[in-house]
Scaffold this motif. Structure first.
Motif, PDB file in Angstrom:
ATOM      1  N   ASP A  64       0.798  -1.224   0.000  1.00 25.02           N
ATOM      2  CA  ASP A  64       0.000   0.000   0.000  1.00 25.02           C
ATOM      3  C   ASP A  64       0.832   1.276   0.000  1.00 25.02           C
ATOM      4  O   ASP A  64       1.989   1.288   0.399  1.00 25.02           O
ATOM      5  CB  ASP A  64      -0.905   0.018   1.241  1.00 25.02           C
ATOM      6  CG  ASP A  64      -2.173  -0.812   1.038  1.00 25.02           C
ATOM      7  OD1 ASP A  64      -2.229  -1.595   0.072  1.00 25.02           O
ATOM      8  OD2 ASP A  64      -3.098  -0.672   1.856  1.00 25.02           O
ATOM      9  N   ASP A  65       0.159   2.333  -0.412  1.00 25.03           N
ATOM     10  CA  ASP A  65       0.548   3.745  -0.293  1.00 25.03           C
ATOM     11  C   ASP A  65       1.605   4.165  -1.317  1.00 25.03           C
ATOM     12  O   ASP A  65       1.302   4.922  -2.219  1.00 25.03           O
ATOM     13  CB  ASP A  65       0.982   4.102   1.130  1.00 25.03           C
ATOM     14  CG  ASP A  65      -0.167   3.934   2.129  1.00 25.03           C
ATOM     15  OD1 ASP A  65      -1.333   3.895   1.694  1.00 25.03           O
ATOM     16  OD2 ASP A  65       0.113   3.816   3.331  1.00 25.03           O
ATOM     17  N   HIS A 116      -6.047   3.194  -4.643  1.00 20.52           N
ATOM     18  CA  HIS A 116      -6.057   3.396  -3.179  1.00 20.52           C
ATOM     19  C   HIS A 116      -6.608   4.786  -2.864  1.00 20.52           C
ATOM     20  O   HIS A 116      -6.241   5.369  -1.849  1.00 20.52           O
ATOM     21  CB  HIS A 116      -4.637   3.220  -2.637  1.00 20.52           C
ATOM     22  CG  HIS A 116      -4.543   3.069  -1.152  1.00 20.52           C
ATOM     23  ND1 HIS A 116      -5.434   2.317  -0.408  1.00 20.52           N
ATOM     24  CD2 HIS A 116      -3.651   3.568  -0.244  1.00 20.52           C
ATOM     25  CE1 HIS A 116      -5.078   2.362   0.868  1.00 20.52           C
ATOM     26  NE2 HIS A 116      -4.018   3.133   0.995  1.00 20.52           N
ATOM     27  N   HIS A 120      -6.420   9.484   0.193  1.00 18.11           N
ATOM     28  CA  HIS A 120      -6.418   8.618   1.380  1.00 18.11           C
ATOM     29  C   HIS A 120      -7.434   9.048   2.443  1.00 18.11           C
ATOM     30  O   HIS A 120      -7.149   9.035   3.652  1.00 18.11           O
ATOM     31  CB  HIS A 120      -5.004   8.583   1.991  1.00 18.11           C
ATOM     32  CG  HIS A 120      -4.675   7.296   2.696  1.00 18.11           C
ATOM     33  ND1 HIS A 120      -5.048   7.038   4.000  1.00 18.11           N
ATOM     34  CD2 HIS A 120      -4.001   6.212   2.298  1.00 18.11           C
ATOM     35  CE1 HIS A 120      -4.599   5.843   4.364  1.00 18.11           C
ATOM     36  NE2 HIS A 120      -3.960   5.317   3.343  1.00 18.11           N
TER      37      HIS A 120
END
Ligand SMILES: [Zn+2]
Length: 243
Positions: A64-65, A116, A120
């Motif tokens: 992720d990220d 994603h 966020h």
């Protein structure tokens, strides 16, 4: 145009049932086209997956990220050397700091970039239109950056990781932006701060969550060793979730 009340209720009940049963129960069926309601297009809700039901000896690596790539050169080498088909749920602002890192991964290995969101957020605090803006915005930036659109969504939990990260609106916003499944995880093997979680015994179909950054190489190594110990190999998530 307002959506039919009954349709919304059905989706809400279905999502509530899924939330109650997750992570033990999940859907892998192909998305069905929803009947058009007075000209409005409402996609069928995307399934929420935290584990894949399969007898194949496979696990799924997700990362992720996307920040701190400069501290993850060893992880990229490991992903490429072992040809790991990782699903990378990246933020546009993160990959735009170091597109070459990800272009190399895409060009020389089987990893894929997935959605994603754009910033966020805790999606559950947004309207469905607001969620679509977050998810479609990330899709559009990814297409511009890599020429390849995301097909899976991992919802973000905001700055404070507010569980469960998604609601009934997420399940219709995601497919409207090309994401056909919402992917959670079975095990988070990320080292958070100085705390490294115990390594679980992996089972076929488990989804492992990792994060890009300075601990990724060590975390990925532990995940791969656990997979090897269980006789499991990393497999492409898209192959198992998309029709
Ligand atoms: Zn995240």
């Amino acid at each position: 145009m307002p959506r039919p009340r009954t349709g919304r209720r059905v989706r809400t009940l279905l999502a509530a049932a899924l939330t109650t049963l997750a992570p033990l129960v999940f859907l892998t069926g192909p998305a069905q086209a929803a009947p058009a309601a007075a000209g409005a297009w409402t996609p069928a809700p995307a399934p929420v997956v935290s584990h894949v039901e399969t007898d194949d000896p496979v696990v799924f690596i997700t990362i992720d990220d996307g920040w701190a790539t400069e501290e993850a050169a060893g992880a990229r080498q490991l992903l490429l050397e072992r040809r790991i088909p990782a699903s990378l749920f990246l933020l546009p602002d993160a990959y735009e700091r170091d597109r070459d890192y990800y272009r190399t991964l895409l060009a020389h290995g089987p990893s894929r970039i997935e959605n994603h969101t754009t910033t966020h957020p805790d999606l559950t605090t947004l309207t469905e239109a607001g969620q679509r803006a977050e998810i479609c915005g990330a899709r559009d930036r990814q297409l511009a950056a890599f020429g390849d659109g995301p097909r899976l969504l991992r919802p973000a939990g905001g700055a404070t990781y507010n569980w469960p990260y998604h609601n009934a609106d997420t399940r219709t916003a995601a497919p409207a932006c090309g994401a056909e499944a919402i992917v959670m995880w079975t095990h988070d093997l990320t080292t958070w701060g100085s705390w490294t979680p115990p390594t679980p015994e992996l089972k076929a179909g488990d989804i492992v969550l990792l994060h890009m950054g300075p601990t990724l190489e060590a975390d990925l190594t532990r995940a791969l060793e656990a997979a090897d110990a269980a006789g499991l190999s990393p497999a492409p998530l898209r192959d198992y979730l998309l029709g």
